[in-house]
Write an enzyme that holds these catalytic residues in place. Structure first.
Site, mmCIF file in Angstrom:
data_model
loop_
_atom_site.group_PDB
_atom_site.id
_atom_site.type_symbol
_atom_site.label_atom_id
_atom_site.label_comp_id
_atom_site.label_asym_id
_atom_site.label_seq_id
_atom_site.Cartn_x
_atom_site.Cartn_y
_atom_site.Cartn_z
ATOM 1 N N LYS A 106 0.694 -1.143 -0.143
ATOM 2 C CA LYS A 106 -0.254 0.025 0.028
ATOM 3 C C LYS A 106 0.847 1.297 -0.091
ATOM 4 O O LYS A 106 0.535 2.276 -0.832
ATOM 5 C CB LYS A 106 -0.881 0.011 1.483
ATOM 6 N N ARG A 143 -10.771 4.140 9.829
ATOM 7 C CA ARG A 143 -10.493 2.666 10.496
ATOM 8 C C ARG A 143 -11.652 2.066 11.052
ATOM 9 O O ARG A 143 -11.687 0.728 11.143
ATOM 10 C CB ARG A 143 -9.455 2.928 11.794
ATOM 11 N N ARG A 154 11.729 -11.675 5.142
ATOM 12 C CA ARG A 154 12.438 -10.677 4.860
ATOM 13 C C ARG A 154 13.836 -10.698 5.869
ATOM 14 O O ARG A 154 13.701 -10.769 6.956
ATOM 15 C CB ARG A 154 11.772 -9.477 5.413
ATOM 16 N N ARG A 184 14.057 -8.667 11.764
ATOM 17 C CA ARG A 184 13.517 -7.999 12.669
ATOM 18 C C ARG A 184 12.694 -8.781 13.815
ATOM 19 O O ARG A 184 12.063 -9.847 13.266
ATOM 20 C CB ARG A 184 12.411 -6.890 11.849
ATOM 21 N N ARG A 205 -0.649 -9.973 13.384
ATOM 22 C CA ARG A 205 -0.917 -8.459 12.672
ATOM 23 C C ARG A 205 -2.088 -8.574 11.792
ATOM 24 O O ARG A 205 -2.798 -7.848 11.497
ATOM 25 C CB ARG A 205 0.478 -8.315 12.103
#
Ligand SMILES: [Zn+2]
Length: 216
Positions: free
Chosen positions: A15, A90, A128, A162, A173
């Protein structure tokens, strides 16, 4: 008619990249509520004081305050030909407030959802890795380094992951995002303003679809 673009997508759906392209190529400013709240808190007036008090207490800004900040920001000249909302609305309450604001601004809402399946989002995030020396970003599934877990440019330097990119945290998430977003997707679907874009393609192909929707 100029447009209010509600851009939706899960973490890892791309996004932010698309919002940046829309800003660069169509001159549509990206209005991120997180950013404008932070910026707005720096001012010397009553509203800034309210925002700072909420931040100090670690509280989420209430809907009416968020819409005030969005209203103020989108009243600026650079939003005249349209703007892209990121992270707003939201909630359904915020979506209704946005209807009113958009009508007052004589704009039309276009909701765009970038669709990426859960498994792909999980791989994009959990795969990642970053080089701690040069900052290069790899992905163990989609763009692996030549030799296992070390940087192609910095010989022998181990790539790092991370701490919050573990599968469990990523799933939480994604599920949280899904639960929050579903009512909004339904709302824009029912009001016939929802456009879905296949997000499992290269950036440019996705962008072309989005541009077509906006100018359509
Ligand atoms: Zn490196």
């Amino acid at each position: 008619m100029s447009r209010t673009i509600v851009l939706m997508g899960a973490p890892g759906a791309g996004k932010g990249t698309q919002a940046r392209l829309l800003q660069e190529r169509l001159n549509l400013p990206q209005i991120s509520t997180g950013d404008i709240l932070r910026a707005r808190a720096e001012a010397g007036d009553q509203l800034a004081e309210e925002i700072r008090a909420l931040q100090a207490a670690g509280k989420l800004a209430p809907d009416d305050l968020v819409i005030r900040v969005v209203e103020e920001r989108t009243a600026r000249d650079d939003c005249q030909n349209g703007y892209v909302l990121d992270g707003f609305p939201r909630t359904l309450a915020q979506a209704r407030m946005l209807e009113k604001l958009t009508a007052e601004q004589h704009k039309e809402i276009v909701a765009i959802a970038i669709d990426v399946p859960f498994e792909v989002l999980e791989k994009r995030t959990t795969g990642r890795r970053q080089c701690p020396v040069c900052g290069e970003i790899y992905n163990m599934y989609f763009r692996p380094p030549q030799s296992n877990e070390t940087c192609d440019r910095d010989l022998g330097v181990r790539l790092v992951r991370r701490a919050d990119d573990t599968i469990d945290k990523v799933r939480v998430r994604l599920e949280t995002h899904q639960q929050q977003t579903q009512p909004l997707l339904d709302y824009y679907e029912e009001t016939k303003r929802l456009h879905r874009v296949d997000g499992v393609r290269d950036t440019e192909a996705i962008y072309q679809d989005i541009e077509r929707i906006i100018s359509g």
